[in-house]
Design a protein around this motif. Structure first.
Motif, PDB file in Angstrom:
ATOM      1  N   CYS A 301      40.109  -6.216  42.418  1.00  0.00           N
ATOM      2  CA  CYS A 301      40.367  -7.506  43.083  1.00  0.00           C
ATOM      3  C   CYS A 301      39.066  -8.215  43.437  1.00  0.00           C
ATOM      4  CB  CYS A 301      41.198  -7.294  44.345  1.00  0.00           C
ATOM      5  SG  CYS A 301      42.954  -7.044  44.016  1.00  0.00           S
ATOM      6  N   GLU A 302      38.115  -7.467  43.924  1.00  0.00           N
ATOM      7  CA  GLU A 302      36.827  -8.057  44.299  1.00  0.00           C
ATOM      8  C   GLU A 302      36.123  -8.634  43.071  1.00  0.00           C
ATOM      9  OE1 GLU A 302      34.239  -5.295  46.191  1.00  0.00           O
ATOM     10  OE2 GLU A 302      32.596  -6.717  46.431  1.00  0.00           O
ATOM     11  N   ALA A 303      36.207  -7.919  41.933  1.00  0.00           N
ATOM     12  CA  ALA A 303      35.538  -8.372  40.721  1.00  0.00           C
ATOM     13  C   ALA A 303      36.143  -9.657  40.169  1.00  0.00           C
ATOM     14  CB  ALA A 303      35.587  -7.265  39.665  1.00  0.00           C
ATOM     15  N   PHE A 304      37.459  -9.849  40.346  1.00  0.00           N
ATOM     16  CA  PHE A 304      38.143 -11.010  39.768  1.00  0.00           C
ATOM     17  C   PHE A 304      38.405 -12.116  40.786  1.00  0.00           C
ATOM     18  CE2 PHE A 304      39.109 -10.039  35.403  1.00  0.00           C
ATOM     19  CZ  PHE A 304      38.970  -8.655  35.335  1.00  0.00           C
ATOM     20  N   ALA A 305      37.962 -11.928  42.016  1.00  0.00           N
ATOM     21  CA  ALA A 305      38.271 -12.913  43.065  1.00  0.00           C
ATOM     22  C   ALA A 305      37.687 -14.287  42.735  1.00  0.00           C
ATOM     23  CB  ALA A 305      37.745 -12.422  44.415  1.00  0.00           C
ATOM     24  N   HIS A 306      36.452 -14.309  42.254  1.00  0.00           N
ATOM     25  CA  HIS A 306      35.807 -15.604  41.969  1.00  0.00           C
ATOM     26  C   HIS A 306      36.532 -16.334  40.839  1.00  0.00           C
ATOM     27  CE1 HIS A 306      32.653 -18.589  41.647  1.00  0.00           C
ATOM     28  NE2 HIS A 306      32.569 -18.349  40.345  1.00  0.00           N
ATOM     29  N   GLU A 307      36.853 -15.614  39.763  1.00  0.00           N
ATOM     30  CA  GLU A 307      37.539 -16.244  38.624  1.00  0.00           C
ATOM     31  C   GLU A 307      38.909 -16.789  39.036  1.00  0.00           C
ATOM     32  OE1 GLU A 307      37.858 -13.698  35.251  1.00  0.00           O
ATOM     33  OE2 GLU A 307      39.173 -15.065  34.143  1.00  0.00           O
ATOM     34  N   ALA A 308      39.642 -15.995  39.826  1.00  0.00           N
ATOM     35  CA  ALA A 308      40.951 -16.459  40.296  1.00  0.00           C
ATOM     36  C   ALA A 308      40.810 -17.686  41.184  1.00  0.00           C
ATOM     37  CB  ALA A 308      41.661 -15.335  41.046  1.00  0.00           C
ATOM     38  N   GLY A 309      39.802 -17.672  42.063  1.00  0.00           N
ATOM     39  CA  GLY A 309      39.585 -18.816  42.953  1.00  0.00           C
ATOM     40  C   GLY A 309      39.264 -20.085  42.187  1.00  0.00           C
ATOM     41  N   GLU A 310      38.474 -19.962  41.137  1.00  0.00           N
ATOM     42  CA  GLU A 310      38.127 -21.134  40.324  1.00  0.00           C
ATOM     43  C   GLU A 310      39.357 -21.741  39.667  1.00  0.00           C
ATOM     44  OE1 GLU A 310      33.520 -20.803  38.836  1.00  0.00           O
ATOM     45  OE2 GLU A 310      35.069 -19.881  37.591  1.00  0.00           O
ATOM     46  N   ARG A 311      40.348 -20.923  39.349  1.00  0.00           N
ATOM     47  CA  ARG A 311      41.577 -21.414  38.721  1.00  0.00           C
ATOM     48  C   ARG A 311      42.642 -21.786  39.749  1.00  0.00           C
ATOM     49  NH1 ARG A 311      42.061 -20.236  33.222  1.00  0.00           N
ATOM     50  NH2 ARG A 311      44.322 -20.218  33.409  1.00  0.00           N
ATOM     51  N   GLY A 312      42.306 -21.688  41.036  1.00  0.00           N
ATOM     52  CA  GLY A 312      43.248 -22.052  42.085  1.00  0.00           C
ATOM     53  C   GLY A 312      44.358 -21.047  42.288  1.00  0.00           C
ATOM     54  N   LEU A 313      44.124 -19.773  41.936  1.00  0.00           N
ATOM     55  CA  LEU A 313      45.144 -18.733  42.054  1.00  0.00           C
ATOM     56  C   LEU A 313      44.883 -17.859  43.281  1.00  0.00           C
ATOM     57  CD1 LEU A 313      45.273 -17.583  38.309  1.00  0.00           C
ATOM     58  CD2 LEU A 313      46.815 -19.168  39.455  1.00  0.00           C
ATOM     59  N   ASP A 314      45.945 -17.342  43.843  1.00  0.00           N
ATOM     60  CA  ASP A 314      45.859 -16.425  44.975  1.00  0.00           C
ATOM     61  C   ASP A 314      45.904 -15.001  44.422  1.00  0.00           C
ATOM     62  OD1 ASP A 314      47.995 -15.608  47.823  1.00  0.00           O
ATOM     63  OD2 ASP A 314      45.866 -15.267  47.445  1.00  0.00           O
ATOM     64  N   LEU A 315      44.801 -14.268  44.532  1.00  0.00           N
ATOM     65  CA  LEU A 315      44.732 -12.888  44.038  1.00  0.00           C
ATOM     66  C   LEU A 315      45.060 -11.946  45.189  1.00  0.00           C
ATOM     67  CD1 LEU A 315      44.113 -11.016  41.679  1.00  0.00           C
ATOM     68  CD2 LEU A 315      41.711 -11.075  42.333  1.00  0.00           C
ATOM     69  N   GLN A 316      46.157 -11.195  45.042  1.00  0.00           N
ATOM     70  CA  GLN A 316      46.668 -10.380  46.137  1.00  0.00           C
ATOM     71  C   GLN A 316      46.572  -8.891  45.806  1.00  0.00           C
ATOM     72  OE1 GLN A 316      50.697 -11.738  46.532  1.00  0.00           O
ATOM     73  NE2 GLN A 316      50.107 -13.837  47.106  1.00  0.00           N
ATOM     74  N   LEU A 317      46.436  -8.069  46.849  1.00  0.00           N
ATOM     75  CA  LEU A 317      46.450  -6.618  46.721  1.00  0.00           C
ATOM     76  C   LEU A 317      47.539  -6.074  47.647  1.00  0.00           C
ATOM     77  CD1 LEU A 317      45.285  -3.900  45.761  1.00  0.00           C
ATOM     78  CD2 LEU A 317      43.618  -4.063  47.632  1.00  0.00           C
ATOM     79  N   ARG A 318      48.431  -5.258  47.102  1.00  0.00           N
ATOM     80  CA  ARG A 318      49.535  -4.715  47.901  1.00  0.00           C
ATOM     81  C   ARG A 318      49.592  -3.206  47.704  1.00  0.00           C
ATOM     82  NH1 ARG A 318      54.813  -3.805  46.408  1.00  0.00           N
ATOM     83  NH2 ARG A 318      54.522  -5.072  44.518  1.00  0.00           N
ATOM     84  N   ILE A 319      49.524  -2.460  48.813  1.00  0.00           N
ATOM     85  CA  ILE A 319      49.598  -0.998  48.791  1.00  0.00           C
ATOM     86  C   ILE A 319      50.832  -0.584  49.584  1.00  0.00           C
ATOM     87  CG2 ILE A 319      48.425   1.166  49.314  1.00  0.00           C
ATOM     88  CD1 ILE A 319      46.969  -0.520  47.270  1.00  0.00           C
ATOM     89  N   GLU A 320      51.766   0.107  48.951  1.00  0.00           N
ATOM     90  CA  GLU A 320      52.994   0.569  49.605  1.00  0.00           C
ATOM     91  C   GLU A 320      52.941   2.089  49.735  1.00  0.00           C
ATOM     92  OE1 GLU A 320      56.011  -2.948  47.979  1.00  0.00           O
ATOM     93  OE2 GLU A 320      56.421  -0.839  47.549  1.00  0.00           O
ATOM     94  N   GLY A 321      52.748   2.537  50.927  1.00  0.00           N
ATOM     95  CA  GLY A 321      52.648   3.967  51.162  1.00  0.00           C
ATOM     96  C   GLY A 321      51.267   4.316  51.695  1.00  0.00           C
ATOM     97  N   PRO A 322      51.099   5.526  52.236  1.00  0.00           N
ATOM     98  CA  PRO A 322      49.793   5.929  52.779  1.00  0.00           C
ATOM     99  C   PRO A 322      48.745   6.038  51.679  1.00  0.00           C
ATOM    100  CG  PRO A 322      51.321   7.787  52.743  1.00  0.00           C
ATOM    101  CD  PRO A 322      52.120   6.578  52.393  1.00  0.00           C
ATOM    102  N   ALA A 323      47.580   5.411  51.909  1.00  0.00           N
ATOM    103  CA  ALA A 323      46.528   5.401  50.892  1.00  0.00           C
ATOM    104  C   ALA A 323      46.059   6.811  50.557  1.00  0.00           C
ATOM    105  CB  ALA A 323      45.350   4.550  51.375  1.00  0.00           C
ATOM    106  N   ALA A 324      46.067   7.712  51.543  1.00  0.00           N
ATOM    107  CA  ALA A 324      45.595   9.079  51.306  1.00  0.00           C
ATOM    108  C   ALA A 324      46.468   9.816  50.292  1.00  0.00           C
ATOM    109  CB  ALA A 324      45.557   9.841  52.628  1.00  0.00           C
ATOM    110  N   SER A 325      47.735   9.389  50.155  1.00  0.00           N
ATOM    111  CA  SER A 325      48.640  10.056  49.215  1.00  0.00           C
ATOM    112  C   SER A 325      48.478   9.538  47.790  1.00  0.00           C
ATOM    113  CB  SER A 325      50.090   9.860  49.664  1.00  0.00           C
ATOM    114  OG  SER A 325      50.289  10.392  50.951  1.00  0.00           O
ATOM    115  N   MET A 326      47.703   8.476  47.630  1.00  0.00           N
ATOM    116  CA  MET A 326      47.557   7.867  46.302  1.00  0.00           C
ATOM    117  C   MET A 326      46.268   8.321  45.642  1.00  0.00           C
ATOM    118  SD  MET A 326      49.045   4.051  46.909  1.00  0.00           S
ATOM    119  CE  MET A 326      50.650   3.812  47.677  1.00  0.00           C
ATOM    120  N   LEU A 327      46.144   9.627  45.509  1.00  0.00           N
ATOM    121  CA  LEU A 327      44.996  10.235  44.856  1.00  0.00           C
ATOM    122  C   LEU A 327      45.483  10.872  43.562  1.00  0.00           C
ATOM    123  CD1 LEU A 327      41.932  10.732  45.460  1.00  0.00           C
ATOM    124  CD2 LEU A 327      42.607  13.008  46.250  1.00  0.00           C
TER     125      LEU A 327
END
Length: 445
Positions: A301-327
Motif C-alpha cells: 500500500c505504501e509503495a502504490f499510495a502515490h500512484e493511486a493518489g495521482e489517479r484520484g483513487l482511495d487505496l485502502q488496507l483491510r485486515i480481518e482477524g488478529p495480525a499475529a495469526s496471519m503468519l
C-alpha cells in the motif's frame, strides 16, 4: 498463396501496423499541434497553421488507407505494403517543414524544443511500425536527414555534436525496430508451430512438451536480444545528459530525460518476457520463510499510495482477524511480486473509486485469504479465465502503447502456483473485480 502475397509472419505484422495506424490520427495531431504552437509563438503564424492542416490531412489519409487495407484484407499483399510505405514516407516528409522553419528562426530555444519533439515522435513510432523496418525508415529518413542537416549547417562544434548524437539515436532506434521485427516474426512462426502441436497433442504428448520448451527458449532469447540495444540506448541517453550538464543546457537535458522515460517504459515489458521464460522453465527458486502478511500488505500500500493518489483513487488496507495469526511460511519475494502485479493492475484499470488490499482468516483460521479488489471496469463472466492467458488484454486487443503486453496476470498465476495456491477471480461486471488466493497460516508449535 497468391503471387504477390507476403509471408504469414510479415502479413500478421502488417495487420497490426494497420490497426495501430487506424488509431493514430488523434495522438499524431496532438504532437503536430505542439509543433505548430511552438512555431506560432515564434512568429511563424500563417505557415504553422497551414502546415498543421496539411499534416493532419496526410495523417488522416494514412489512417483511411490502413482501414481500407484491413477491410479488404490487402495488408498482406505486396501492393498493399507498397501503398502503406508510400503514406509513411509522405507523413515523414511533412515533418521536414517545421524543422526547416524552426531553424530559420534565431531562437536557440526553439531549435532544441523542435528537436526534442521530433525525437519523442521517433521513439513513439517504434511501436506503431511493429518491427517493420522499411516502414520505419520511410517515415524516419526525411525527419532524420532534416534534423541532422540543420544542426550541421549551424557550422559550430555544438551543432556537429548534436548531429552526431542524432545519427546515433536514429541508428539505434532502427536497429531496435529490426530486432523487434525478427523477434515478432519468430513468435508468429512459433505460435503456428504450437497450434499444430496442440492439434497433435492428443496422440503425441511428447511433441507438445518439446514445443513448450522451444517457447521457453524463445522468450529467453528474445529478452536477451532486446536488452542489448536497450542498454546501448540508455548509454547514449546518459551521454546526452552528461554533455547537456557540461553545457548547462536545459533543453538538451529535457531531450535526455525524454529518452530515459521512453526506456523506462520499455524495459519492464522486456523483464516480463524473461519472467515468463524462467517460470515455464521451473528455474525460479522458492525460499520459504515466515512472512507477516499484514506487514507485507502495508508495504505494498505504501509503495502504490502515490500512484493511486495521482489517479484520484482511495487505496485502502483491510485486515480481518488478529495480525499475529496471519503468519505464513512462504516466499516473501514471490508474494510481493504477485501483490505488486495485482495492485498495479487494479489501479491502472480503475478510473474512479477505490482499490482495496485485504487479508482475512478463513476455514476456521487455518488459512488466510489475500484479496485485491477494485471498483474498476469489471470482467464479464465468460472472460474470467481468459484474462490469465498469455498476451490476453480484454480492453486492449490492438496492443495500444502504454498498456503493457498482457502478461501480468499470467505471470501472477504462475507465481501463485509455485507457492502451491491458486490465483482466482471473483468479478461482478461492471462493479469491479476481486482477485484472491489463500495461504495456510503458520501454526504456533
Amino acid at each position: 498463396m497468391p503471387e504477390n502475397a507476403l509471408p504469414d509472419a510479415r502479413s500478421s505484422q502488417l495487420e497490426t501496423v494497420c490497426e495501430e495506424v487506424r488509431r493514430s490520427p488523434l495522438p499524431v495531431f496532438a504532437a503536430d499541434a505542439l509543433l505548430a504552437f511552438l512555431l506560432y509563438r515564434a512568429g511563424i503564424a500563417e505557415g504553422a497553421l497551414a502546415w498543421l492542416g496539411i499534416s493532419s490531412a496526410v495523417s488522416l489519409g494514412r489512417a483511411v488507407v490502413a482501414r481500407r487495407l484491413l477491410r479488404r484484407q490487402a495488408h498482406g499483399t505486396g501492393r498493399g505494403f507498397r501503398t502503406l510505405m508510400a503514406w509513411f514516407f509522405l507523413v515523414g516528409l511533412t515533418r521536414s517543414w517545421p524543422i526547416v522553419a524552426a531553424f530559420g528562426h534565431a531562437s536557440n530555444e526553439l531549435h532544441y524544443a523542435v528537436t526534442m519533439v521530433m525525437l519523442g515522435m521517433a521513439a513513439g513510432g517504434v511501436g506503431t511500425v511493429v518491427g517493420v523496418v522499411p516502414l520505419y525508415l520511410a517515415w524516419c529518413t526525411p525527419v532524420a536527414l532534416s534534423l541532422m542537416s540543420v544542426w550541421l549547417l549551424r557550422g559550430n562544434v555544438e551543432g556537429a555534436w548534436i548531429a552526431l548524437l542524432l545519427l546515433l539515436m536514429f541508428t539505434l532506434l532502427t536497429l531496435y525496430v529490426r530486432d523487434f521485427g525478427r523477434i515478432l516474426g519468430k513468435e508468429v512462426r512459433l505460435r503456428q508451430a504450437l497450434e499444430e502441436q496442440r492439434d497433435l497433442a492428443r496422440h503425441e504428448g511428447r511433441r507438445a512438451e518439446e514445443a513448450v520448451v522451444a517457447r521457453t527458449r524463445f522468450f529467453e532469447t528474445a529478452s536477451h536480444d532486446l536488452r542489448q540495444p536497450l542498454g546501448a540506448l540508455r548509454w547514449y541517453g546518459d551521454a546526452v545528459a552528461a554533455y547537456a550538464r557540461q553545457l548547462e543546457h536545459e533543453k538538451l537535458l529535457d531531450v535526455a530525460a525524454g529518452i530515459e522515460r521512453a526506456l523506462d517504459r520499455i524495459q519492464p515489458l522486456v523483464s516480463k518476457y524473461l519472467d515468463i521464460a524462467r517460470l515455464d522453465a521451473d528455474s525460479v527458486p522458492v525460499v520459504l520463510q515466515p512472512v507477516a502478511l499484514p506487514v507485507l500488505l502495508a508495504r505494498v500500500c505504501e509503495a502504490f499510495a502515490h500512484e493511486a493518489g495521482e489517479r484520484g483513487l482511495d487505496l485502502q488496507l483491510r485486515i480481518e482477524g488478529p495480525a499475529a495469526s496471519m503468519l505464513a511460511m512462504s516466499d516473501e519475494s514471490l508474494l510481493r511480486s504477485i501483490l505488486d502485479n495485482l495492485a498495479g493492475n487494479a489501479i491502472k484499470f480503475t478510473p474512479e473509486g477505490h482499490v482495496e488490499l485485504a487479508a482475512s482468516l478463513v476455514h476456521g483460521g487455518s488459512r488466510v485469504r489475500i484479496a485485491v479488489s477494485d471498483t474498476g471496469i469489471g470482467i464479464p463472466e465468460p472472460d474470467r479465465e481468459a484474462v490469465f492467458e498469455d498476451f490476453r488484454q480484454l480492453t486492449n486487443p490492438g496492443r495500444t502503447g502504454g498498456q503493457g503486453v498482457g502478461l501480468g496476470l499470467a505471470i501472477a498465476r504462475r507465481q501463485a502456483r509455485l507457492l502451491r495456491c491458486e490465483l482466482q477471480i471473483a468479478a461482478r461486471a461492471p462493479q469491479g473485480t476481486t482477485l484472491f488466493f489463500e495461504l495456510p497460516v503458520l501454526q504456533p508449535g
